[in-house]
Scaffold this motif. Structure first.
Motif, PDB file in Angstrom:
ATOM      1  N   ASN A   1     -24.695  -6.008  36.839  1.00  0.00           N
ATOM      2  CA  ASN A   1     -25.909  -6.813  36.769  1.00  0.00           C
ATOM      3  C   ASN A   1     -26.629  -6.522  38.082  1.00  0.00           C
ATOM      4  O   ASN A   1     -26.024  -6.631  39.152  1.00  0.00           O
TER       5      ASN A   1
ATOM      6  N   ASP B   1     -28.409  -7.951  40.080  1.00  0.00           N
ATOM      7  CA  ASP B   1     -28.644  -8.989  41.091  1.00  0.00           C
ATOM      8  C   ASP B   1     -27.453  -9.232  41.986  1.00  0.00           C
ATOM      9  O   ASP B   1     -27.530 -10.047  42.899  1.00  0.00           O
ATOM     10  N   VAL B   2     -26.338  -8.585  41.663  1.00  0.00           N
ATOM     11  CA  VAL B   2     -25.091  -8.985  42.301  1.00  0.00           C
ATOM     12  C   VAL B   2     -24.879  -8.310  43.652  1.00  0.00           C
ATOM     13  O   VAL B   2     -24.946  -7.098  43.767  1.00  0.00           O
TER      14      VAL B   2
ATOM     15  N   GLY C   1     -20.235 -10.047  36.955  1.00  0.00           N
ATOM     16  CA  GLY C   1     -21.330  -9.122  36.626  1.00  0.00           C
ATOM     17  C   GLY C   1     -21.102  -7.698  37.097  1.00  0.00           C
ATOM     18  O   GLY C   1     -22.046  -6.925  37.260  1.00  0.00           O
TER      19      GLY C   1
ATOM     20  N   TRP D   1     -19.444 -13.041  47.078  1.00  0.00           N
ATOM     21  CA  TRP D   1     -20.123 -12.710  45.835  1.00  0.00           C
ATOM     22  C   TRP D   1     -21.347 -13.618  45.724  1.00  0.00           C
ATOM     23  O   TRP D   1     -21.213 -14.842  45.850  1.00  0.00           O
TER      24      TRP D   1
ATOM     25  N   ASP E   1     -24.956 -14.038  43.268  1.00  0.00           N
ATOM     26  CA  ASP E   1     -25.885 -13.601  42.244  1.00  0.00           C
ATOM     27  C   ASP E   1     -27.277 -13.943  42.788  1.00  0.00           C
ATOM     28  O   ASP E   1     -27.633 -15.115  42.880  1.00  0.00           O
TER      29      ASP E   1
END
Ligand code: GTP
Length: 324
Positions: free
Chosen positions: A104, A106-107, A171, A212, A214
Motif C-alpha cells: 500500500n 502509504d506505508v 499493507g 509502522w 499508515d
C-alpha cells in the motif's frame, strides 16, 4: 534472481485534502523525500523494477520519475478509473513474475524485506502478509493465525473489545503470481474480496517490530515524521538563515529557510524558501516550499502547503492548509 515490486499509488488521498488536490499522496514529502521513495529506497537489492499502479494525478508521478533517478526501473501503469487494491494488482499482472512484493503506497515502516522473503520462502503458500501489533485494532484489518503462522481469519474494523487478535494487516505483502487467479475483474478490494477467499491456499502472517505508520491522514503522516526524526533523521541545512535569536527546539529538519526571531520545533519539517517571522511558533508540523508564517502566528500539528500564508497572529492547530 531479479524481482519486481508493486506499489499501489492510485488512491485519491481524500483524507489529506486540500494538500492532495495539487500533489498526489505518494509525492507528499516526508523529511525531504516523497512517501513513495520511503518504500522504494529500502527494497532488497534483487528488486530491479518497481511497478506503480497509478490513477489520480498520474502526470505528476510521471514527471517526478522522469526527472529523478531512483536507482530502479520504474513502470507506471494507469487505471482509467481506480480499480481498488485488488483490481490494481490484476491490472498490472502482465508485468509480474512468479514472486513479487506489493505495498500500500502509504506505508512507512521498518519491515526487513529480506527477512520477510526468507520467511515466505520457508513457509510456502500463496502469500505472506506483514503484520503489526497495535493496542487498539478497531480501526484496522485484524488477522488471526494458527501456531504455524498461517492466517485463519480476517476481521475488518472490529468493534472495540471484539478483535480476534492485536495483529493488523500492515499493507506489505509477498505474493506468488497465483494470487491473480483469485482476483475477479472490475473494482476489487484485496482486503475484503480476495484475502478471505485464499486462506486455504496458505496465506501466512509475518510479524515485525520497529515502527509502522499508515500515512493516509494528517495525524499519521506527522506521527511518521516524529518517529523518523526521533530515530535520527533530523538535519539543519547549512544554508539556513537564522536571525534575531531564532530558536530551534528539539529535533527538526530545516532546509534552506529563513527563520527570524521565531521558535521552531520540536518535530518540524521546514522546506526551502519558507519564511518564519518574529514571534511565530511552529511545532509538530510540515511547512512546504515558499510558505510564509507571519509575525506571532502559531502552527502546531499541521501541514502548511506550498506558498501558503499564515497571517499575523493566526493560530493553526491540527489542520491541513493548501492553496487550491
Ligand atoms: P483516502 O481517500 O484518504 O482514503 O486515501 P486513498 O485513496 O489513498 O485510500 P487508502 O488510503 O485506503 O489506500 C491505500 C493505498 O492503496 C494507497 O497507497 C492508495 O494509493 C492505494 N489505492 C487505493 N485505492 C486504489 C486504487 O483504486 N488503485 C490504485 N492503483 N491504488 C489504490
Amino acid at each position: 534472481m531479479a524481482m519486481k515490486a508493486l506499489i499501489l499509488a492510485g488512491g485519491l488521498g481524500t483524507r489529506l485534502r486540500p494538500l492532495t488536490y495539487r500533489m498526489p499522496k505518494p509525492l507528499v514529502p516526508l523529511l525531504g523525500k516523497p512517501l513513495v521513495s520511503h518504500i522504494i529506497d529500502p527494497l532488497p537489492a534483487e528488486v530491479d523494477t518497481v511497478i506503480l499502479a497509478v490513477s489520480y494525478m498520474r502526470e505528476a508521478l510521471d514527471e517526478y520519475f522522469s526527472t529523478h533517478d531512483v536507482g530502479r526501473k520504474i513502470i507506471l501503469v494507469n487505471e482509467e478509473q481506480p480499480l481498488g487494491t485488488g483490481g490494481a494488482i490484476r491490472n498490472v499482472s502482465h508485468y509480474l513474475d512468479d514472486t513479487f512484493i506489493a505495498f500500500n503506497g502509504d506505508v512507512v515502516c521498518s519491515v526487513d524485506l529480506n527477512d520477510m522473503l526468507r520467511y515466505h520462502r520457508s513457509h510456502g503458500g500463496i502469500g505472506t502478509m506483514a503484520l503489526w501489533q497495535v493496542e487498539d485494532p478497531s480501526a484496522f484489518g485484524v488477522v488471526g493465525r494458527d501456531i504455524r503462522g498461517r492466517i485463519t481469519a480476517f476481521q475488518e474494523k472490529p468493534p472495540k473489545g471484539e478483535a480476534i487478535s492485536s495483529s493488523i494487516n500492515a499493507g506489505v505483502y509477498i505474493f506468488e503470481r497465483e494470487i491473480i487467479d483469485h482476483i475477479p475483474s472490475g473494482v476489487v478490494s484485496m482486503e475484503r474480496q480476495v484475502f478471505p477467499n485464499v486462506l486455504g491456499k496458505g496465506l501466512h502472517g509475518y510479524e515485525f517490530k520497529g515502527y509502522w505508520v499508515d500515512c493516509g491522514t494528517r495525524e499519521n503522516i506527522l506521527a511518521a515524521q516524529r518517529t523518523l526524526l526521533d530515530l535520527g533523521g533530523g538535519k539543519v541545512s547549512p544554508e539556513l538563515i537564522r536571525e534575531d535569536d531564532a530558536a530551534l527546539v528539539g529535533t527538526n529538519m530545516v532546509l534552506r529557510a529563513h527563520l527570524r526571531g521565531c521558535r521552531v520545533g520540536p518535530h518540524a519539517y521546514i522546506e526551502d524558501d519558507v519564511l518564519i517571522t518574529k514571534g511565530a511558533e511552529v511545532s509538530e508540523s510540515m511547512v512546504f516550499k515558499g510558505a510564509l508564517i507571519e509575525e506571532g502566528a502559531q502552527v502546531h500539528g499541521s501541514i502548511i502547503g506550498p506558498d501558503c500564508v499564515v497571517a499575523k497572529g493566526e493560530i493553526v492547530r491540527d489542520q491541513v492548509l493548501a492553496r487550491t
